[in-house]
Design an enzyme around this catalytic site. Sequence first.
Site, short mmCIF file in Angstrom:
data_model
loop_
_atom_site.label_atom_id
_atom_site.label_comp_id
_atom_site.label_asym_id
_atom_site.label_seq_id
_atom_site.Cartn_x
_atom_site.Cartn_y
_atom_site.Cartn_z
CB THR A 145 -0.60 0.05 0.95
OG1 THR A 145 -1.71 -0.88 1.08
CG2 THR A 145 -1.85 1.38 1.66
CG HIS A 171 -4.74 -9.19 1.72
ND1 HIS A 171 -3.97 -9.58 3.05
CD2 HIS A 171 -4.85 -6.75 2.71
CE1 HIS A 171 -3.46 -8.80 3.40
NE2 HIS A 171 -4.27 -7.28 2.99
CG ASN A 211 -0.96 -8.25 6.84
OD1 ASN A 211 -0.87 -9.13 7.32
ND2 ASN A 211 -0.67 -7.67 5.38
CE1 TYR A 245 -6.99 -3.91 7.09
CE2 TYR A 245 -4.76 -5.33 5.64
CZ TYR A 245 -5.14 -3.92 6.63
OH TYR A 245 -4.17 -2.98 7.10
CG ASN A 290 -5.04 -3.50 11.05
OD1 ASN A 290 -4.83 -2.76 12.13
ND2 ASN A 290 -4.70 -4.21 10.38
C1 FMN Z 1 4.25 0.59 3.66
C2 FMN Z 1 3.37 -1.28 3.76
C3 FMN Z 1 3.12 -1.56 2.95
C4 FMN Z 1 2.28 -2.53 3.02
N1 FMN Z 1 0.71 -3.03 2.05
C5 FMN Z 1 0.69 -3.86 2.32
C6 FMN Z 1 -0.33 -4.33 1.62
O1 FMN Z 1 -1.22 -3.61 0.43
N2 FMN Z 1 -1.21 -5.60 1.48
C7 FMN Z 1 0.00 -7.31 1.93
O2 FMN Z 1 -1.32 -7.74 1.91
N3 FMN Z 1 0.55 -6.61 2.64
C8 FMN Z 1 1.07 -5.75 2.82
N4 FMN Z 1 2.30 -5.37 3.57
C9 FMN Z 1 3.43 -6.03 4.08
C10 FMN Z 1 4.32 -6.45 3.05
O3 FMN Z 1 3.28 -6.91 2.31
C11 FMN Z 1 5.44 -7.08 3.68
O4 FMN Z 1 4.11 -8.37 3.92
C12 FMN Z 1 6.27 -6.38 4.48
O5 FMN Z 1 6.34 -5.84 4.41
C13 FMN Z 1 7.26 -8.00 4.68
O6 FMN Z 1 7.76 -8.08 3.89
P1 FMN Z 1 8.73 -7.34 3.71
O7 FMN Z 1 10.58 -7.85 5.21
O8 FMN Z 1 9.67 -8.25 2.39
O9 FMN Z 1 9.17 -6.07 3.53
C14 FMN Z 1 3.03 -3.25 3.53
C15 FMN Z 1 3.72 -3.50 3.74
C16 FMN Z 1 4.24 -2.23 4.24
C17 FMN Z 1 6.00 -1.87 4.66
#
Ligand code: FMN
Length: 375
Positions: free
Chosen positions: A31, A184, A187, A189, A244
Amino acid sequence: MSNQQHNDPLFQPFTMGDLTLPNRVLMSPLTRSRSSQPGDIPNDMNVHYYQQRASAGLILSEATQISPQGKGYAFTPGIHSQEQVNGWKKVTGAVHTAGGRIHMQLWHVGRISHPELQPNGNLPVAPSAIKPEGAKTFISADSGMVDVPEPRALESAEMAGIVEQYRQGALNAQEAGFDGVEVHAANGYLLDQFIKSGSNHRTDEFGGSLENRLRLPLMVIQAVIDVWGKDKVGVRVGPTGSFNGMYDDNPTETFTAFAKHLNDLGIAYLEVVEDSFQGNHASGRPEDIIDAIRAVYKGTYIANGAYTAEEARTRISEGLCDLVTFGRPFIANPDLPERFCQNAPLNEWDDSTFYGGDEHGYTDYPTLEALETNA
Ligand SMILES: Cc1cc2nc3c(=O)[nH]c(=O)nc-3n(C[C@H](O)[C@H](O)[C@H](O)COP(=O)(O)O)c2cc1C
């Protein structure tokens, strides 16, 4: 293909339905809260951002609300109006032109919303009227983070309408030119709220027993499969995620039961957030849950959460996952696969520009090539 790519587990192609992924370095759903207002419409800046990241094995789009009721934060894009579909068409077109592949993440936030964001100022909806502890959202550019209120519990008779929202979102994603969709269910939702015992205290056929808690998510996934075909539908779960205000009494039992159903449905992949929302697996990955899921789910397993290239290589080689999604590293490195291939240093992400704003911290992270040209 270079010699290094020949031997590197991250650069072995992978077949998913009729898609061939050239590498195992996938982009996580992220996001970024930068759609055009009014209307939550994808714009040219969003087109540029996704096109820059088209070298990913597969891009999973940012979470995208399937309906006005499914919206939980200011500036997130939707897939329920013609303008939004047209905006997304430009995104998918640019990714395809650049040689990439992209799935849309279909999103209904459930209780993680606010009357200011809901049609007619309504209360957000959820399986049960339980206020998520500590959950916050932002409702405008200058609102700051605000608490989400106690939601309204959905009536049993409303479930068909929720399924219909997903079905329509899936159809719209098809019109917008995506290669597939991800449901999805992580997280905190709506679908996660149904699955986990802490947020679902219903006494009808959509709550109570484990099978009842899984009922709505499975109805939704079936409806999305009916639109897309099973080879083009993935599902994201987060068994141990507490973001959440989430909690489950027995995540191993809950998520192996869910994984068994998904195995029977034959979906394209299961993406597992193997720790918390932002990959803070301070106590390590929940290996017992991962093993239990892997034992029943025979399809493609995508791992997520604070992976480095090295850990991804090791776990793919050991058969612990097939593919890995990278989140924050892809925010800061539009050419992440190339950097992993060369073992090049990574740009660091700036979390102050994650959500909302302009090109800064969005499309202005340099590629290796740009850095070398300017050196
Ligand atoms: C800025 C940001 C936005 C995210 N938006 C979403 C999202 O829209 N949908 C989702 O399932 N997870 C979202 N996440 C979680 C990420 O997809 C991911 O699970 C998390 O960052 C861990 O992976 P990483 O360590 O490679 O960053 C978001 C995480 C961050 C940091």
